[in-house]
Design an enzyme around this catalytic site. Structure first.
Site, PDB file in Angstrom:
ATOM      1  N   GLU A 169     -35.667 115.791   9.237  1.00 49.94           N
ATOM      2  CA  GLU A 169     -35.397 115.074   7.973  1.00 49.94           C
ATOM      3  C   GLU A 169     -35.576 113.570   8.176  1.00 49.94           C
ATOM      4  OE1 GLU A 169     -32.188 118.228   6.075  1.00 49.94           O
ATOM      5  OE2 GLU A 169     -31.452 116.482   7.114  1.00 49.94           O
ATOM      6  N   ALA A 202     -27.592 115.511   0.823  1.00 50.16           N
ATOM      7  CA  ALA A 202     -26.761 114.809   1.804  1.00 50.16           C
ATOM      8  C   ALA A 202     -25.410 115.509   1.859  1.00 50.16           C
ATOM      9  CB  ALA A 202     -26.583 113.349   1.413  1.00 50.16           C
ATOM     10  N   ASP A 203     -24.727 115.318   2.979  1.00 47.64           N
ATOM     11  CA  ASP A 203     -23.369 115.863   3.101  1.00 47.64           C
ATOM     12  C   ASP A 203     -22.346 114.858   2.600  1.00 47.64           C
ATOM     13  OD1 ASP A 203     -24.031 118.419   4.395  1.00 47.64           O
ATOM     14  OD2 ASP A 203     -24.886 117.085   5.902  1.00 47.64           O
ATOM     15  N   LYS A 218     -20.102 114.926  -3.105  1.00 51.89           N
ATOM     16  CA  LYS A 218     -20.647 114.285  -1.894  1.00 51.89           C
ATOM     17  C   LYS A 218     -20.444 112.764  -1.869  1.00 51.89           C
ATOM     18  CE  LYS A 218     -22.567 118.263  -0.662  1.00 51.89           C
ATOM     19  NZ  LYS A 218     -23.978 118.450  -0.476  1.00 51.89           N
ATOM     20  N   GLY A 253     -31.751 122.473   2.429  1.00 52.05           N
ATOM     21  CA  GLY A 253     -30.386 122.743   1.973  1.00 52.05           C
ATOM     22  C   GLY A 253     -30.366 123.408   0.609  1.00 52.05           C
ATOM     23  N   SER A 254     -29.165 123.692   0.145  1.00 52.06           N
ATOM     24  CA  SER A 254     -29.034 124.432  -1.118  1.00 52.06           C
ATOM     25  C   SER A 254     -29.433 123.579  -2.318  1.00 52.06           C
ATOM     26  CB  SER A 254     -27.598 124.948  -1.278  1.00 52.06           C
ATOM     27  OG  SER A 254     -26.675 123.895  -1.184  1.00 52.06           O
ATOM     28  N   THR A 255     -29.204 122.275  -2.267  1.00 50.36           N
ATOM     29  CA  THR A 255     -29.620 121.412  -3.381  1.00 50.36           C
ATOM     30  C   THR A 255     -31.146 121.300  -3.402  1.00 50.36           C
ATOM     31  OG1 THR A 255     -27.598 120.176  -2.892  1.00 50.36           O
ATOM     32  CG2 THR A 255     -29.058 119.240  -4.558  1.00 50.36           C
ATOM     33  N   LYS A 310     -26.035 113.319   7.053  1.00 48.46           N
ATOM     34  CA  LYS A 310     -26.843 114.507   6.813  1.00 48.46           C
ATOM     35  C   LYS A 310     -26.815 115.385   8.069  1.00 48.46           C
ATOM     36  CE  LYS A 310     -30.797 114.178   4.993  1.00 48.46           C
ATOM     37  NZ  LYS A 310     -30.391 115.464   4.402  1.00 48.46           N
ATOM     38  N   GLY A 311     -27.333 116.592   7.918  1.00 45.48           N
ATOM     39  CA  GLY A 311     -27.440 117.457   9.088  1.00 45.48           C
ATOM     40  C   GLY A 311     -26.515 118.657   9.058  1.00 45.48           C
TER      41      GLY A 311
END
Ligand SMILES: O=C(CO)[C@H](O)[C@H](O)COP(=O)(O)O
Length: 220
Positions: free
Chosen positions: A103, A83-84, A121, A29-31, A94-95
């Protein structure tokens, strides 16, 4: 401070949890991309990484970080991932990037899960973000009907094929009061590979990028 600057601050803060000479579990992910940039600055001090997606693998290889197959590794001290959504008990959804199954596998092996997020988040109750479920393609309609019975509104993520060759259903309108129970219930549906609830294996340390700096929380 922008959301990306908060992600970057959290990603770089995770570097202090990386042990010298270790193999590091790396999420997606971006983070996490910020964490990978940080990890590259100490690539001479680590043995390498295990990756949770083709995207993270490519980025790490481009930066010269050796990437190992999980099957050839017997110990991961930390797994660093975003995490989302994350609640006060360190349960996560997540996902969002469709990498949830790998993951979850890498997280299961690691001794410590370091979650890195920006402050958007953090939630009280999980479920505002649609819950991703990875599904074997031929079971898609059956699984969707079962998810409706559990109270959700599943939507097929069109055009997305996971790194494992499967599809994603995003389940809307779930107010998740008991994440562990729902994680098990969904995983019991035939045709589900796994779902994006990380409650049985939640985070151990949470690093939250905020306009006032990075805040650290530790699981009780
Ligand atoms: O679970 C994930 C990918 O499958 C990511 O960790 C999650 O979607 C957060 O992504 P980002 O750091 O880009 O906000």
């Amino acid at each position: 401070m922008t959301q990306d600057e908060m992600k970057k601050a959290a990603g770089w803060a995770a570097l202090k949890y990386v042990e010298r000479d270790s193999i590091v579990g790396v999420g997606t992910g971006s983070t996490v991309n910020h964490f990978i940039d940080a990890l590259a600055t100490m690539k001479a001090d680590i043995e390498g990484a295990v990756s949770s997606s083709e995207a993270s693998t490519q980025k790490m290889k481009a930066l010269g970080i050796p990437v190992y197959d999980l099957n050839s590794v017997d110990r991961l001290s930390v797994y660093v991932d975003g995490a989302d959504e994350i609640n006060g008990h360190m349960d996560m959804i997540k996902g969002g990037g469709a990498a949830l199954t790998r993951e979850k596998i890498v997280a299961a092996v690691a001794e410590k899960f370091i979650c890195i997020v920006d402050n958007t988040k953090q939630v009280d109750i999980l479920g505002e973000f649609p819950l991703p479920v990875e599904v074997i393609p031929m079971a898609r309609s059956y699984v969707a009907r079962q998810l409706v019975k559990l109270g959700g509104d599943p939507v097929y993520r069109e055009g997305v094929v996971t790194d494992n060759g499967n599809v994603i259903l995003d389940v809307y309108n779930l107010k998740i009061l008991n994440p562990k129970e729902l994680e098990s219930q969904i995983n019991e549906i035939v045709g589900v590979v796994t779902n994006g609830l990380f409650a049985k294996r939640g985070a151990d340390v949470l690093l939250v990028g905020t306009p006032d700096g990075v805040k650290t929380f530790t699981a009780k």
